[in-house]
Every structure is written in structure tokens, then in C-alpha cells.
Write a protein that holds these residues in place. Sequence first.
Motif, PDB file in Angstrom:
ATOM      1  N   SER A  11      13.396   2.188  -2.120  1.00 10.43           N
ATOM      2  CA  SER A  11      12.749   0.927  -3.481  1.00 10.43           C
ATOM      3  C   SER A  11      12.128  -0.191  -1.881  1.00 10.43           C
ATOM      4  CB  SER A  11      13.590   0.839  -3.963  1.00 10.43           C
ATOM      5  OG  SER A  11      15.152  -0.651  -2.575  1.00 10.43           O
ATOM      6  N   ALA A  12      12.301   0.961  -0.355  1.00 10.46           N
ATOM      7  CA  ALA A  12      12.546   0.153   0.768  1.00 10.46           C
ATOM      8  C   ALA A  12      10.852   0.438   1.627  1.00 10.46           C
ATOM      9  CB  ALA A  12      13.305  -0.356   2.094  1.00 10.46           C
ATOM     10  N   PHE A  13      11.227   1.694   1.637  1.00 14.04           N
ATOM     11  CA  PHE A  13      10.391   3.395   1.962  1.00 14.04           C
ATOM     12  C   PHE A  13       8.949   3.190   1.620  1.00 14.04           C
ATOM     13  CE2 PHE A  13      12.523   5.958   0.872  1.00 14.04           C
ATOM     14  CZ  PHE A  13      12.420   8.013   0.245  1.00 14.04           C
ATOM     15  N   LEU A  14       9.820   3.351  -0.248  1.00 10.42           N
ATOM     16  CA  LEU A  14       7.574   3.825  -0.660  1.00 10.42           C
ATOM     17  C   LEU A  14       7.034   2.676  -0.614  1.00 10.42           C
ATOM     18  CD1 LEU A  14       9.742   5.885  -4.193  1.00 10.42           C
ATOM     19  CD2 LEU A  14       8.178   6.860  -1.872  1.00 10.42           C
ATOM     20  N   PRO A  15       7.179   1.741  -0.380  1.00 12.17           N
ATOM     21  CA  PRO A  15       5.884   0.745  -0.908  1.00 12.17           C
ATOM     22  C   PRO A  15       5.621   0.836   0.712  1.00 12.17           C
ATOM     23  CG  PRO A  15       7.734  -0.623  -1.332  1.00 12.17           C
ATOM     24  CD  PRO A  15       8.027   1.167  -0.924  1.00 12.17           C
ATOM     25  N   LEU A  16       6.115   1.322   1.675  1.00 11.28           N
ATOM     26  CA  LEU A  16       5.560   0.909   3.354  1.00 11.28           C
ATOM     27  C   LEU A  16       4.237   2.664   2.381  1.00 11.28           C
ATOM     28  CD1 LEU A  16       8.422   0.553   5.359  1.00 11.28           C
ATOM     29  CD2 LEU A  16       6.521  -0.940   4.898  1.00 11.28           C
ATOM     30  N   SER A  19       1.130   1.827   0.792  1.00  8.93           N
ATOM     31  CA  SER A  19       0.460   1.291   2.086  1.00  8.93           C
ATOM     32  C   SER A  19      -0.424   2.600   3.121  1.00  8.93           C
ATOM     33  CB  SER A  19       1.078  -0.365   2.234  1.00  8.93           C
ATOM     34  OG  SER A  19       1.619  -1.219   1.504  1.00  8.93           O
ATOM     35  N   ILE A  20       0.607   2.831   3.114  1.00  8.85           N
ATOM     36  CA  ILE A  20       0.249   3.586   4.534  1.00  8.85           C
ATOM     37  C   ILE A  20      -0.930   4.903   4.017  1.00  8.85           C
ATOM     38  CG2 ILE A  20       0.237   5.851   6.030  1.00  8.85           C
ATOM     39  CD1 ILE A  20       3.016   4.145   6.809  1.00  8.85           C
ATOM     40  N   ALA A  21      -0.554   5.054   2.627  1.00  5.68           N
ATOM     41  CA  ALA A  21      -1.567   6.402   2.179  1.00  5.68           C
ATOM     42  C   ALA A  21      -3.073   5.419   1.803  1.00  5.68           C
ATOM     43  CB  ALA A  21      -1.156   6.620   0.941  1.00  5.68           C
ATOM     44  N   ALA A  22      -2.799   4.124   1.514  1.00  5.43           N
ATOM     45  CA  ALA A  22      -4.201   3.523   0.814  1.00  5.43           C
ATOM     46  C   ALA A  22      -5.169   3.002   1.750  1.00  5.43           C
ATOM     47  CB  ALA A  22      -3.324   2.124  -0.127  1.00  5.43           C
ATOM     48  N   LEU A  23      -4.257   2.938   2.637  1.00  5.65           N
ATOM     49  CA  LEU A  23      -4.750   3.071   4.228  1.00  5.65           C
ATOM     50  C   LEU A  23      -5.462   3.907   4.455  1.00  5.65           C
ATOM     51  CD1 LEU A  23      -5.962   0.962   6.681  1.00  5.65           C
ATOM     52  CD2 LEU A  23      -3.773   1.800   8.136  1.00  5.65           C
ATOM     53  N   ALA A  24      -4.633   5.126   4.622  1.00  6.37           N
ATOM     54  CA  ALA A  24      -5.755   6.201   5.599  1.00  6.37           C
ATOM     55  C   ALA A  24      -7.136   6.758   4.367  1.00  6.37           C
ATOM     56  CB  ALA A  24      -4.829   7.038   4.851  1.00  6.37           C
ATOM     57  N   LEU A  25      -6.269   6.476   2.698  1.00  9.69           N
ATOM     58  CA  LEU A  25      -7.300   6.660   1.667  1.00  9.69           C
ATOM     59  C   LEU A  25      -8.607   5.954   1.640  1.00  9.69           C
ATOM     60  CD1 LEU A  25      -7.818   7.905  -0.589  1.00  9.69           C
ATOM     61  CD2 LEU A  25      -7.533   5.777  -1.874  1.00  9.69           C
ATOM     62  N   VAL A  26      -8.960   4.529   2.506  1.00 10.60           N
ATOM     63  CA  VAL A  26      -9.885   3.628   2.837  1.00 10.60           C
ATOM     64  C   VAL A  26     -10.691   4.310   4.175  1.00 10.60           C
ATOM     65  CG1 VAL A  26     -10.231   1.414   3.489  1.00 10.60           C
ATOM     66  CG2 VAL A  26      -8.470   2.641   1.328  1.00 10.60           C
ATOM     67  N   LEU A  27      -9.681   4.693   5.019  1.00 12.11           N
ATOM     68  CA  LEU A  27     -10.120   4.797   5.934  1.00 12.11           C
ATOM     69  C   LEU A  27     -11.454   6.367   6.205  1.00 12.11           C
ATOM     70  CD1 LEU A  27      -7.656   3.806   9.119  1.00 12.11           C
ATOM     71  CD2 LEU A  27      -9.988   2.365   8.325  1.00 12.11           C
ATOM     72  N   LEU A  52      -4.498   1.412  -7.957  1.00  9.93           N
ATOM     73  CA  LEU A  52      -3.333   2.050  -8.729  1.00  9.93           C
ATOM     74  C   LEU A  52      -2.033   1.946  -6.989  1.00  9.93           C
ATOM     75  CD1 LEU A  52      -4.334   4.367 -10.463  1.00  9.93           C
ATOM     76  CD2 LEU A  52      -2.727   2.887 -11.013  1.00  9.93           C
ATOM     77  N   LEU A  53      -2.113   2.936  -6.246  1.00  7.95           N
ATOM     78  CA  LEU A  53      -0.960   2.194  -4.746  1.00  7.95           C
ATOM     79  C   LEU A  53      -0.981   1.500  -4.451  1.00  7.95           C
ATOM     80  CD1 LEU A  53      -3.317   5.041  -2.970  1.00  7.95           C
ATOM     81  CD2 LEU A  53      -0.629   5.499  -4.055  1.00  7.95           C
ATOM     82  N   ILE A  54      -1.626   0.510  -4.965  1.00  2.00           N
ATOM     83  CA  ILE A  54      -1.803  -1.294  -4.277  1.00  2.00           C
ATOM     84  C   ILE A  54      -0.632  -1.954  -5.545  1.00  2.00           C
ATOM     85  CG2 ILE A  54      -2.314  -3.749  -3.233  1.00  2.00           C
ATOM     86  CD1 ILE A  54      -2.625  -1.166  -1.616  1.00  2.00           C
ATOM     87  N   ALA A  55      -0.922  -1.754  -6.595  1.00  5.54           N
ATOM     88  CA  ALA A  55      -0.678  -2.738  -7.128  1.00  5.54           C
ATOM     89  C   ALA A  55       0.836  -1.651  -7.520  1.00  5.54           C
ATOM     90  CB  ALA A  55      -1.134  -2.052  -8.879  1.00  5.54           C
ATOM     91  N   GLY A  56       1.304  -0.517  -7.232  1.00  7.36           N
ATOM     92  CA  GLY A  56       2.028   0.282  -7.933  1.00  7.36           C
ATOM     93  C   GLY A  56       3.506  -0.700  -6.827  1.00  7.36           C
ATOM     94  N   GLN A  57       2.968  -0.896  -5.507  1.00  7.41           N
ATOM     95  CA  GLN A  57       3.916  -1.265  -4.755  1.00  7.41           C
ATOM     96  C   GLN A  57       4.655  -2.779  -6.226  1.00  7.41           C
ATOM     97  OE1 GLN A  57       2.333  -1.808  -1.241  1.00  7.41           O
ATOM     98  NE2 GLN A  57       1.014   0.031  -1.590  1.00  7.41           N
ATOM     99  N   VAL A  58       4.677  -3.308  -6.155  1.00 10.69           N
ATOM    100  CA  VAL A  58       4.844  -4.571  -7.006  1.00 10.69           C
ATOM    101  C   VAL A  58       6.763  -4.094  -8.091  1.00 10.69           C
ATOM    102  CG1 VAL A  58       4.814  -6.775  -8.558  1.00 10.69           C
ATOM    103  CG2 VAL A  58       2.662  -5.436  -7.111  1.00 10.69           C
ATOM    104  N   GLN A  83       6.777  -4.826   4.516  1.00  2.57           N
ATOM    105  CA  GLN A  83       6.195  -4.298   3.593  1.00  2.57           C
ATOM    106  C   GLN A  83       4.940  -5.167   2.907  1.00  2.57           C
ATOM    107  OE1 GLN A  83       9.125  -4.531   0.318  1.00  2.57           O
ATOM    108  NE2 GLN A  83       9.580  -2.824   0.755  1.00  2.57           N
ATOM    109  N   ALA A  84       5.479  -6.251   3.585  1.00  2.00           N
ATOM    110  CA  ALA A  84       3.536  -7.264   3.788  1.00  2.00           C
ATOM    111  C   ALA A  84       3.038  -7.434   4.228  1.00  2.00           C
ATOM    112  CB  ALA A  84       4.018  -9.094   3.353  1.00  2.00           C
ATOM    113  N   ALA A  85       3.804  -6.506   5.831  1.00  2.00           N
ATOM    114  CA  ALA A  85       2.163  -6.470   6.856  1.00  2.00           C
ATOM    115  C   ALA A  85       1.440  -4.984   6.009  1.00  2.00           C
ATOM    116  CB  ALA A  85       3.075  -6.129   8.246  1.00  2.00           C
ATOM    117  N   ALA A  86       1.937  -4.044   6.096  1.00  2.00           N
ATOM    118  CA  ALA A  86       1.548  -3.186   5.252  1.00  2.00           C
ATOM    119  C   ALA A  86       0.464  -3.341   4.565  1.00  2.00           C
ATOM    120  CB  ALA A  86       3.062  -1.634   4.988  1.00  2.00           C
ATOM    121  N   VAL A  87       0.621  -3.889   3.334  1.00  2.00           N
ATOM    122  CA  VAL A  87      -0.529  -4.628   2.093  1.00  2.00           C
ATOM    123  C   VAL A  87      -1.719  -5.122   2.542  1.00  2.00           C
ATOM    124  CG1 VAL A  87      -0.857  -5.945   0.547  1.00  2.00           C
ATOM    125  CG2 VAL A  87       1.013  -4.160   0.473  1.00  2.00           C
TER     126      VAL A  87
END
Length: 99
Positions: A11-16, A19-27, A52-58, A83-87
Motif C-alpha cells: 500500500s506504500a509502494f504501489l501508488p509510487l 505514478s511512475i508508470a503514468a509519468l512514463a506513459l505520458v513522456l 486508470l493509473l491515477i484514479a487507481g491509486q486512491v 506519494q503526493a509528489a509522485a502524483v
Amino acid sequence: MTFPNVLHRPSAFLPLVMSIAALALVLGHVAMVGAVVAHQADEGAIAHIFQLLIAGQVPLVAFFAIKWLPRAPRLSLSVLALQAAAVVAALAPVYFFNL
């Protein structure tokens, strides 16, 4: 419990990771297609996966906060800040490139 030990919890590292996957997807999308894209009626698969990656973190972040804030407030607040900084890092290119 120390900071690195808390990050071993899913629950601590999966949101990170999400977020990294979402960032890589956009870049990756910006690198392949470019920043200037004509807006289409349908956003496309990449935009849906990003959402889905961003909303799935909630639920994961909520579970982490409910479980760890009472046990270790200072430690869990630092993980929540990370986690907030990663989002924010994942959302920044979308805002910057106006995607």
C-alpha cells in the motif's frame, strides 16, 4: 519501523509505481507523437490507461492512510507526501504540454 521498511508495504509502494508508470506513459507518448496533438473525439487508449493509473491509486492511498496514520503518524505522513509528489510529477507533463 523505519522509512525504508514502510516502503516495502504494497500500500506504500504501489501508488509510487503507478505514478511512475503514468509519468512514463505520458513522456513516452510525447516522445513518440509529440506535444502538439490535435484533440480528437476519443482520447485514446493511452489517456484511458493514464486515468486508470491515477484514479487507481486512491483506494491504495486511503488504505495506507487508514492503517498507518494511527500507528506511525510522522512516518506515514512522509510516505503520503512522497506519494503526493509522485502524483504531481505524473500530472505535471499533462498540464505543461496541455494534453
